[in-house]
Design a protein around this motif. Structure first.
Motif, PDB file in Angstrom:
ATOM      1  N   GLU A   1      18.734  27.982  14.367  1.00 20.91           N
ATOM      2  CA  GLU A   1      17.642  28.945  14.551  1.00 20.91           C
ATOM      3  C   GLU A   1      17.080  29.458  13.223  1.00 20.91           C
ATOM      4  O   GLU A   1      15.953  29.960  13.175  1.00 20.91           O
ATOM      5  N   ALA A   2      17.846  29.305  12.145  1.00 25.27           N
ATOM      6  CA  ALA A   2      17.366  29.747  10.841  1.00 25.27           C
ATOM      7  C   ALA A   2      16.594  28.658  10.103  1.00 25.27           C
ATOM      8  O   ALA A   2      16.104  28.876   8.995  1.00 25.27           O
ATOM      9  N   SER A   3      16.476  27.483  10.711  1.00 26.11           N
ATOM     10  CA  SER A   3      15.765  26.377  10.054  1.00 26.11           C
ATOM     11  C   SER A   3      14.295  26.715   9.882  1.00 26.11           C
ATOM     12  O   SER A   3      13.694  27.452  10.672  1.00 26.11           O
ATOM     13  N   GLN A   4      13.715  26.163   8.818  1.00 27.48           N
ATOM     14  CA  GLN A   4      12.312  26.393   8.510  1.00 27.48           C
ATOM     15  C   GLN A   4      11.577  25.057   8.476  1.00 27.48           C
ATOM     16  O   GLN A   4      12.111  24.055   7.999  1.00 27.48           O
ATOM     17  N   GLY A   5      10.332  25.052   8.954  1.00 24.67           N
ATOM     18  CA  GLY A   5       9.531  23.837   8.916  1.00 24.67           C
ATOM     19  C   GLY A   5       8.645  23.716  10.132  1.00 24.67           C
ATOM     20  O   GLY A   5       8.368  24.707  10.826  1.00 24.67           O
ATOM     21  N   THR A   6       8.218  22.500  10.413  1.00 22.68           N
ATOM     22  CA  THR A   6       7.275  22.240  11.500  1.00 22.68           C
ATOM     23  C   THR A   6       7.744  21.052  12.331  1.00 22.68           C
ATOM     24  O   THR A   6       8.208  20.057  11.777  1.00 22.68           O
ATOM     25  N   LEU A   7       7.620  21.175  13.630  1.00 18.60           N
ATOM     26  CA  LEU A   7       7.937  20.077  14.530  1.00 18.60           C
ATOM     27  C   LEU A   7       6.639  19.561  15.157  1.00 18.60           C
ATOM     28  O   LEU A   7       5.931  20.304  15.842  1.00 18.60           O
ATOM     29  N   LEU A   8       6.324  18.295  14.903  1.00 19.06           N
ATOM     30  CA  LEU A   8       5.218  17.630  15.573  1.00 19.06           C
ATOM     31  C   LEU A   8       5.775  16.906  16.790  1.00 19.06           C
ATOM     32  O   LEU A   8       6.845  16.301  16.706  1.00 19.06           O
ATOM     33  N   TYR A   9       5.074  16.951  17.908  1.00 18.15           N
ATOM     34  CA  TYR A   9       5.552  16.237  19.090  1.00 18.15           C
ATOM     35  C   TYR A   9       4.370  15.633  19.844  1.00 18.15           C
ATOM     36  O   TYR A   9       3.284  16.207  19.905  1.00 18.15           O
ATOM     37  N   TYR A  10       4.594  14.440  20.377  1.00 18.34           N
ATOM     38  CA  TYR A  10       3.506  13.731  21.049  1.00 18.34           C
ATOM     39  C   TYR A  10       4.103  12.702  22.005  1.00 18.34           C
ATOM     40  O   TYR A  10       5.274  12.316  21.877  1.00 18.34           O
ATOM     41  N   ASN A  11       3.298  12.260  22.974  1.00 20.59           N
ATOM     42  CA  ASN A  11       3.781  11.226  23.886  1.00 20.59           C
ATOM     43  C   ASN A  11       3.298   9.853  23.428  1.00 20.59           C
ATOM     44  O   ASN A  11       2.456   9.728  22.538  1.00 20.59           O
ATOM     45  N   ARG A  12       3.846   8.820  24.036  1.00 24.30           N
ATOM     46  CA  ARG A  12       3.529   7.453  23.611  1.00 24.30           C
ATOM     47  C   ARG A  12       2.097   7.071  23.950  1.00 24.30           C
ATOM     48  O   ARG A  12       1.551   6.138  23.363  1.00 24.30           O
ATOM     49  N   ASP A  13       1.494   7.774  24.903  1.00 24.85           N
ATOM     50  CA  ASP A  13       0.077   7.515  25.182  1.00 24.85           C
ATOM     51  C   ASP A  13      -0.788   7.942  23.996  1.00 24.85           C
ATOM     52  O   ASP A  13      -1.829   7.343  23.734  1.00 24.85           O
ATOM     53  N   PHE A  14      -0.340   8.971  23.281  1.00 26.18           N
ATOM     54  CA  PHE A  14      -1.094   9.410  22.107  1.00 26.18           C
ATOM     55  C   PHE A  14      -0.926   8.431  20.951  1.00 26.18           C
ATOM     56  O   PHE A  14      -1.891   8.065  20.278  1.00 26.18           O
ATOM     57  N   TYR A  15       0.330   8.021  20.714  1.00 23.64           N
ATOM     58  CA  TYR A  15       0.574   7.033  19.662  1.00 23.64           C
ATOM     59  C   TYR A  15       1.893   6.319  19.935  1.00 23.64           C
ATOM     60  O   TYR A  15       2.926   6.964  20.118  1.00 23.64           O
ATOM     61  N   CYS A  16       1.845   5.006  19.961  1.00 20.36           N
ATOM     62  CA  CYS A  16       3.023   4.185  20.254  1.00 20.36           C
ATOM     63  C   CYS A  16       3.289   3.258  19.072  1.00 20.36           C
ATOM     64  O   CYS A  16       2.475   2.385  18.775  1.00 20.36           O
ATOM     65  N   VAL A  17       4.424   3.441  18.397  1.00 21.22           N
ATOM     66  CA  VAL A  17       4.711   2.640  17.208  1.00 21.22           C
ATOM     67  C   VAL A  17       4.958   1.175  17.552  1.00 21.22           C
ATOM     68  O   VAL A  17       4.707   0.293  16.736  1.00 21.22           O
TER      69      VAL A  17
END
Length: 278
Positions: free
Chosen positions: A70-86
């Motif tokens: 809970e003390a971690s700092q930063g940003t989490l990006l999240y998306y589904n495979r319909d948005f981008y699929c590697v």
């Protein structure tokens, strides 16, 4: 701060570590995630603990076990495979089997101060894009995400000293083997089966993989199977017999022996340990 956009079936969002949204962290389980964590943060990814002494990026596929302090700092990006699929766009970014679906190690990229500055610039631009009311927003968000993935793949290759054509060829071969294991580990359990898929002998495959690694193909295959078993034990209520069957083992007793020999804990004891910890 938490922002989320949906374009038809395509979903993309970000949230800041330490925000109330993280009280519902399981809500992110179905998304592909890129975690940008600052030095001093703590994370557990697929049952491995990280105490970060420098900024880092984690690339997390749906179903991976994750916990962020809970003390971690930063940003989490999240998306589904319909948005981008590697997998579909592998020719564009060449990261499948490296940043995602890497059966050798958990994909984490440590950032130098210069790399941190470059990533901060992209993340800041990405967050600013959410404030735009423009029909091009979806594509701009995708471009910025791809930029993070491409830059992280380059950094990973630099950190792993991929500097000559010979090493590049070996990385590509290892990446191909990683992809095959990721696609087939529930059906194919032996080195010989993967050697057939690669049109080579088991001996040749073993020699190729161990040339730049201390891990054998057999270890890689078994580790991937056991990792999925751990995920299913923690994330689902499936019985041990059902998990074994899902992973291609009709004999539950054999599966239990395999799991216990690989983890030094029975499946039931492993499940109990992590259910109590969550």
């Amino acid at each position: 701060m938490n922002q989320f956009k949906q374009f038809a079936f395509k979903k993309f969002g970000y949230t800041t570590f330490g925000q109330p949204a993280f009280e519902a962290m399981p809500a992110f389980d179905s998304f592909v995630k890129v975690a940008y964590l600052k030095a001093g943060s703590s994370a557990v990814v697929d049952f491995k603990e990280y105490q970060l002494e420098q900024d880092a990026l984690f690339f997390i596929s749906p179903g991976q076990f994750t916990h962020f302090d809970e003390a971690s700092q930063g940003t989490l990006l999240y998306y589904n495979r319909d948005f981008y699929c590697v997998e579909i766009h592998d020719k564009e970014v060449a990261c499948d089997g490296i940043l995602f679906h890497n059966v050798y190690d958990i994909p984490v990229v440590y950032l130098s101060p210069e790399n941190t500055q470059a990533m901060e610039t992209i993340v800041t631009e990405l967050k600013a894009e959410f404030e735009q009311q423009d029909s091009t927003m979806e594509e701009m968000l995708r471009i910025l995400l791809k930029s993070i993935i491409i830059k992280a793949t380059r950094i990973w290759k630099q950190q792993h000293q991929v500097t000559t054509e010979e090493i590049r060829q070996e990385v590509e071969f290892s990446r191909k083997f990683s992809q095959l294991v990721e696609w087939h580990y529930t059906q194919h359990h032996t080195v010989a089966e993967y050697a057939d898929l690669l049109n080579m002998t088991p001996k040749a495959l073993n020699k190729r993989i161990t040339r730049y690694s201390n891990t054998t193909p057999n270890d890689i295959i078994k580790n991937r199977i056991i990792l999925e078993a751990k995920r299913l034990l923690v994330h689902t209520s499936l019985s041990v017999k059902e998990i074994g069957y899902k992973l291609g083992y009709d004999d539950s007793s054999y599966f239990i022996r395999l799991f216990t020999s690989q983890t030094s804990a029975s499946p039931q004891n492993f499940r109990l340990k992590y259910q109590q910890a969550i």
